[in-house]
Design a protein around this motif. Sequence first.
Motif, mmCIF file in Angstrom:
data_model
loop_
_atom_site.group_PDB
_atom_site.id
_atom_site.type_symbol
_atom_site.label_atom_id
_atom_site.label_comp_id
_atom_site.label_asym_id
_atom_site.label_seq_id
_atom_site.Cartn_x
_atom_site.Cartn_y
_atom_site.Cartn_z
ATOM 1 N N LEU A 224 0.819 -1.210 0.000
ATOM 2 C CA LEU A 224 0.000 0.000 0.000
ATOM 3 C C LEU A 224 0.854 1.261 0.000
ATOM 4 N N ALA A 225 2.092 1.161 0.509
ATOM 5 C CA ALA A 225 2.998 2.313 0.480
ATOM 6 C C ALA A 225 3.405 2.645 -0.952
ATOM 7 N N LEU A 226 3.349 1.660 -1.845
ATOM 8 C CA LEU A 226 3.721 1.864 -3.247
ATOM 9 C C LEU A 226 2.546 2.327 -4.105
ATOM 10 N N GLY A 227 1.359 2.000 -3.702
ATOM 11 C CA GLY A 227 0.162 2.362 -4.459
ATOM 12 C C GLY A 227 -1.047 1.784 -3.767
ATOM 13 N N HIS A 228 -2.202 2.238 -4.176
ATOM 14 C CA HIS A 228 -3.417 1.754 -3.532
ATOM 15 C C HIS A 228 -4.457 1.375 -4.582
ATOM 16 N N PRO A 229 -5.343 0.452 -4.237
ATOM 17 C CA PRO A 229 -6.393 0.053 -5.177
ATOM 18 C C PRO A 229 -7.308 1.226 -5.492
ATOM 19 N N VAL A 230 -7.723 1.313 -6.737
ATOM 20 C CA VAL A 230 -8.608 2.384 -7.165
ATOM 21 C C VAL A 230 -10.055 1.906 -7.184
ATOM 22 N N LEU A 231 -10.271 0.670 -7.616
ATOM 23 C CA LEU A 231 -11.629 0.203 -7.822
ATOM 24 C C LEU A 231 -11.677 -1.318 -7.744
ATOM 25 N N THR A 232 -12.696 -1.830 -7.114
ATOM 26 C CA THR A 232 -12.973 -3.259 -7.133
ATOM 27 C C THR A 232 -14.360 -3.422 -7.737
ATOM 28 N N SER A 233 -14.473 -4.279 -8.738
ATOM 29 C CA SER A 233 -15.753 -4.512 -9.404
ATOM 30 C C SER A 233 -16.012 -5.996 -9.523
ATOM 31 N N ALA A 234 -17.254 -6.383 -9.299
ATOM 32 C CA ALA A 234 -17.665 -7.761 -9.561
ATOM 33 C C ALA A 234 -18.032 -7.847 -11.036
ATOM 34 N N ALA A 235 -17.494 -8.845 -11.717
ATOM 35 C CA ALA A 235 -17.738 -8.986 -13.153
ATOM 36 C C ALA A 235 -17.992 -10.453 -13.496
ATOM 37 N N ASP A 236 -18.683 -10.636 -14.598
ATOM 38 C CA ASP A 236 -18.971 -11.980 -15.101
ATOM 39 C C ASP A 236 -18.311 -12.148 -16.459
ATOM 40 N N LEU A 237 -17.738 -13.309 -16.686
ATOM 41 C CA LEU A 237 -17.129 -13.637 -17.970
ATOM 42 C C LEU A 237 -18.228 -14.007 -18.956
ATOM 43 N N LEU A 238 -18.393 -13.181 -19.998
ATOM 44 C CA LEU A 238 -19.426 -13.470 -20.999
ATOM 45 C C LEU A 238 -18.858 -14.206 -22.195
ATOM 46 N N TRP A 239 -17.662 -13.827 -22.643
ATOM 47 C CA TRP A 239 -17.055 -14.470 -23.800
ATOM 48 C C TRP A 239 -15.563 -14.644 -23.582
ATOM 49 N N SER A 240 -15.037 -15.700 -24.159
ATOM 50 C CA SER A 240 -13.593 -15.907 -24.167
ATOM 51 C C SER A 240 -13.265 -16.829 -25.330
ATOM 52 N N ALA A 241 -12.034 -16.740 -25.767
ATOM 53 C CA ALA A 241 -11.570 -17.619 -26.843
ATOM 54 C C ALA A 241 -10.064 -17.740 -26.735
ATOM 55 N N GLY A 242 -9.542 -18.798 -27.331
ATOM 56 C CA GLY A 242 -8.102 -19.015 -27.322
ATOM 57 C C GLY A 242 -7.600 -19.283 -25.929
ATOM 58 N N LYS A 243 -6.318 -19.042 -25.763
ATOM 59 C CA LYS A 243 -5.724 -19.212 -24.445
ATOM 60 C C LYS A 243 -4.731 -18.088 -24.230
ATOM 61 N N GLY A 244 -4.642 -17.686 -23.016
ATOM 62 C CA GLY A 244 -3.684 -16.647 -22.668
ATOM 63 C C GLY A 244 -2.305 -17.255 -22.495
ATOM 64 N N PRO A 245 -1.325 -16.417 -22.218
ATOM 65 C CA PRO A 245 0.033 -16.910 -22.013
ATOM 66 C C PRO A 245 0.138 -17.693 -20.710
ATOM 67 N N ALA A 246 1.194 -18.479 -20.598
ATOM 68 C CA ALA A 246 1.448 -19.212 -19.364
ATOM 69 C C ALA A 246 1.694 -18.215 -18.234
ATOM 70 N N ALA A 247 1.374 -18.616 -17.030
ATOM 71 C CA ALA A 247 1.504 -17.722 -15.878
ATOM 72 C C ALA A 247 2.926 -17.207 -15.696
ATOM 73 N N ASN A 248 3.898 -17.973 -16.123
ATOM 74 C CA ASN A 248 5.299 -17.565 -15.936
ATOM 75 C C ASN A 248 5.893 -16.923 -17.193
ATOM 76 N N ASP A 249 5.084 -16.534 -18.153
ATOM 77 C CA ASP A 249 5.570 -15.927 -19.397
ATOM 78 C C ASP A 249 5.903 -14.461 -19.146
ATOM 79 N N LYS A 250 7.204 -14.180 -18.999
ATOM 80 C CA LYS A 250 7.630 -12.815 -18.678
ATOM 81 C C LYS A 250 7.468 -11.859 -19.848
ATOM 82 N N ASP A 251 7.236 -12.367 -21.049
ATOM 83 C CA ASP A 251 7.048 -11.512 -22.219
ATOM 84 C C ASP A 251 5.581 -11.269 -22.557
ATOM 85 N N ALA A 252 4.682 -11.777 -21.720
ATOM 86 C CA ALA A 252 3.258 -11.623 -21.993
ATOM 87 C C ALA A 252 2.852 -10.156 -21.910
ATOM 88 N N VAL A 253 1.904 -9.796 -22.750
ATOM 89 C CA VAL A 253 1.355 -8.447 -22.756
ATOM 90 C C VAL A 253 -0.156 -8.572 -22.596
#
Length: 110
Positions: free
Chosen positions: A31-60
């Motif tokens: 929290l000394a480095l920054g603080h949350p601005v907003l928390t929102s509850a959301a529902d996943l309506l659509w998705s496709a493909g796959k995202g990068p692996a959790a350890n992919d340091k080059d992911a954008v």
Amino acid sequence: MIELHFDNTAQAAAWNSIEQQAPGGLFPEGLALGHPVLTSAADLLWSAGKGPAANDKDAVYYVIPYQYNDAGEYEDYARAYVLPQYDGWMKEGLLSGYEVLFNRYPVGDP
């Protein structure tokens, strides 16, 4: 941005309890480095493909926040424009996957 997935309402309630003591789940050092601005509850309506692996340091990650006043109108817009655009980017190899999340309480400013 952080996206948390909960399997049930008990898990979401537990997170809400954590956030009351540690906003954004952050310890005082975070929290000394920054603080949350907003928390929102959301529902996943659509998705496709796959995202990068959790350890992919080059992911954008590219987050596009939209504001809308009518959820039905926005869903129509997303089906007609947003999803075909994302699917086209995937076909061209520019995107490995996507998720479209809808604010659970959609009308008005967050």
